[in-house]
Enzyme design. Structure first.
Site, PDB file in Angstrom:
ATOM      1  N   CYS A  94       0.720  -1.309  -0.161  1.00  0.00           N
ATOM      2  CA  CYS A  94       0.004  -0.104  -0.120  1.00  0.00           C
ATOM      3  C   CYS A  94       0.942   1.285   0.221  1.00  0.00           C
ATOM      4  CB  CYS A  94      -1.117  -0.040   1.157  1.00  0.00           C
ATOM      5  SG  CYS A  94      -2.378   1.114   0.618  1.00  0.00           S
ATOM      6  N   HIS A 182      -3.801  -4.917   0.331  1.00  0.00           N
ATOM      7  CA  HIS A 182      -3.400  -5.462   1.717  1.00  0.00           C
ATOM      8  C   HIS A 182      -3.275  -6.885   1.533  1.00  0.00           C
ATOM      9  CE1 HIS A 182      -2.923  -1.818   3.874  1.00  0.00           C
ATOM     10  NE2 HIS A 182      -3.958  -0.973   3.160  1.00  0.00           N
ATOM     11  N   GLU A 184      -2.056  -8.662   3.933  1.00  0.00           N
ATOM     12  CA  GLU A 184      -2.370  -9.137   5.292  1.00  0.00           C
ATOM     13  C   GLU A 184      -3.563  -9.531   5.805  1.00  0.00           C
ATOM     14  OE1 GLU A 184      -1.382  -6.219   4.151  1.00  0.00           O
ATOM     15  OE2 GLU A 184      -1.635  -4.770   5.495  1.00  0.00           O
ATOM     16  N   GLY A 238      -3.136 -15.483  34.875  1.00  0.00           N
ATOM     17  CA  GLY A 238      -3.632 -15.032  33.286  1.00  0.00           C
ATOM     18  C   GLY A 238      -2.387 -15.968  32.580  1.00  0.00           C
ATOM     19  N   SER A 241       1.638 -14.567  32.270  1.00  0.00           N
ATOM     20  CA  SER A 241       2.487 -14.754  33.416  1.00  0.00           C
ATOM     21  C   SER A 241       2.567 -16.370  33.848  1.00  0.00           C
ATOM     22  CB  SER A 241       1.970 -14.172  34.802  1.00  0.00           C
ATOM     23  OG  SER A 241       0.703 -14.559  35.117  1.00  0.00           O
TER      24      SER A 241
END
Ligand code: XMP
Length: 539
Positions: A94, A182, A184, A238, A241
């Site tokens: 782009c 694009h 992606e 979480g 960690s």
């Protein structure tokens, strides 16, 4: 006492034998380019266009991102490509494609009609390595106001659309390619293949960067760097960690000291269940029950940022006091991941602060420890894959994100023990219901997997307790009780999100269960707002 902060990071990247460099001109979707390259098992790094790192021998190719800017603007983002163009494979996307044209003898003009959305690309040169295996006609996604009206010197068209003649080009005698669409984004149907053609075909990357190879190199690097030192790590329950702790445990075993603080604002049974799992995994972990302290810090506070500050402050105090008990600790480990590290590149000035998400920002400064962040180079879904490869059970690896201030910001207004009890019970019914409801959908947190239940198909879910009481009737009794709002969203990184279409039969059952079983709630709503303009949490 005078605390100083030594900032030393471990650079695992230097161990990589091949990588792709992505130079960011400020596009909203630059991170997606990174994710697509990583999906090919190729390591890549994203850097702002104006902070280009040194190009070492491990760099196999460079990608220039899109941008909201126009190359014709006086202050358009620019960079010196003399060390790259013609020497290394280069792909402009782009704005990147327009920048190459504008800089090397072509011209870029306002396209008159803006070129947005779906378009059909016709492959003009099917022998081009970038187009290998691509259908003669394939859907691509455009998003630009400028267009390339003359190609740069030595360039030839390799793909066109009805409106964009120079949609894809190649510069002869070089491995320089450019596409104005694009590759992606999801809507460019064969975009992943085009990126693979560039990264593996043109750049020659082998694609041997897997969860297993990451674990091997990271464990070796951690051992080298940490030696016989001791490390402290805050576990939150979480994914990040937890995976960081298991990696460190594999590397240095009992030299790792984990601290898991119960802030009294966690979900129902979460502290005891998760602490038990940590112990089962062989982690050296201390659980600290500090609920009272947090509730006291929150008393009388109802403004969201004041609540965040109170919770963050209490956490730092509790964590620091516990850490002081570990003698000889030299390092603080953190579960920082790549999206926290990528320096965002803003061409439109700084954005307004909506919420302070980094609630314990003051921690490292307070502790006189060096920082180790073993997951610094990974996206969230890669952390999950590493977690699975380390043998962490799905229940932990697949957990939804949960905010640091926990249920403290899901009780709107002042937090009390009574409201916490109500919210915990409602939340427990909702989350257990999501896990129990069978379905076959894309897994929201790991796009390459299928979800077998609603919980995995959703990126984040939770219940909010509203500061509103309304009238209801139960049996023959009038009730005057709270309302809860259910929230379930899909997202990739929490920056944008959309509400998830929960099945009606599921909503009916959960609403019924909550109202029947949770004392203090007589009304259940479902939040159907996207972000933006709403946010995921209500505070
Ligand atoms: P919002 O509400 O900003 O949330 O759309 C985006 C993501 O961030 C989480 N979040 C937080 N995480 N401390 C955190 O550690 C916070 O203060 C905080 N506020 C929101 C939220 O749960 C979602 O995943």
């Amino acid at each position: 006492m005078h605390f100083f902060y030594t900032f030393v990071r471990l650079h695992f990247q230097s161990i990589m034998t091949e990588k792709i460099l992505i130079l960011d001109f400020g596009s909203q979707v630059t991170q997606l380019i990174g994710r697509r390259v990583r999906e090919l098992n190729v390591y890549c790094e994203i850097h702002p266009f104006n902070k280009m790192p040194q190009i070492g021998p491990d760099v196999r190719g460079v990608i220039l991102s899109g941008s909201p800017a126009s190359v014709r603007d006086a202050n358009a983002p620019r960079l010196d490509l003399s060390g790259i163009k013609g020497r290394l494979p280069l792909l402009g996307i782009c704005y990147g494609a327009q920048y190459l044209a504008h800089t090397y003898g072509g011209s870029v003009e306002n396209s008159g009609s803006r070129e947005y959305g779906r378009a059909m690309l016709r492959v003009v040169d099917s022998a081009s390595p970038l187009m290998a295996g691509i259908s003669a006609e394939t859907q691509v996604w455009m998003s630009h106001g400028d267009t390339i009206t003359r190609l740069p010197e030595g360039a030839e068209v390799i793909g066109s659309t009805e409106d964009v003649a120079n949609a894809a080009y190649h510069i002869r005698g070089e491995d320089t390619y450019a596409v104005q669409f694009h590759p992606e984004v999801f809507h460019t149907k064969e975009g992943p293949r085009m990126l693979e053609n560039f990264v593996k075909g043109i750049c020659g990357c082998k694609g041997d960067w897997t969860a297993e190879s990451f674990i091997d190199t990271t464990v070796a690097a951690l051992r080298r760097q940490i030696g016989s030192d001791h490390v402290i790590l805050g576990l939150s329950g979480g994914v990040d960690s937890t995976v960081a702790a298991v990696l460190l445990n594999k590397a240095i075993g009992s030299q790792l000291h984990c601290i898991f603080v119960d802030n009294g604002l966690l979900r129902k049974n979460e502290f005891s269940d998760v602490l038990e799992s940590y112990k089962d995994m062989g982690l050296n972990v201390t659980g600290v029950d500090a609920g009272e302290k947090f509730l006291a810090a929150l008393a009388g506070k109802s403004e969201p940022e004041a609540k965040r500050k109170a919770i963050g402050g209490a956490f730092i105090e509790v964590f620091d006091a516990e850490a002081q008990k570990v003698t000889g600790a030299r390092w603080l480990a953190q579960g920082t991941i790549y999206p926290d590290v990528i320096e965002s590149c803003s061409v439109n000035g700084p954005s307004a602060k909506i919420k302070s998400h980094h609630n314990v920002g003051g921690l490292p400064e307070k502790m006189n420890l060096k920082i180790v962040e073993p997951l610094r180079s990974l996206f969230k879904d890669e952390v999950r894959r590493v977690g699975r490869a380390l043998g962490i059970k799905d229940e932990l690896v697949g957990r939804h994100p949960f905010p640091g201030p926990s249920l403290g910001i899901r009780i709107l207004g002042e937090v009390t023990a009574e409201k916490l009890e109500i919210l915990r019970n409602a939340d427990d019914i909702f989350i257990r219901g999501l896990r129990a409801y069978k379905c076959d959908l894309p897994c929201a947190s790991e796009p390459l997997r299928r979800a077998t239940n609603l919980y995995d198909a959703i990126w984040q879910a939770g219940v909010m307790l509203l500061p509103v009481r309304s009238v209801g009737v139960m049996g023959d009794e009038r009730t005057y009780e709270y309302t809860v709002a259910l929230r379930a969203v899909v997202s990739t990184d929490g920056m944008t999100a959309d509400w998830f279409p929960l099945p009606y039969d599921f909503m009916a059952k959960v609403s019924n269960d909550i109202i029947n079983k949770v004392r203090g709630v007589n009304r259940v709503c479902y939040d159907i707002s996207s972000k933006p303009p709403a946010t995921i949490e209500w505070e």
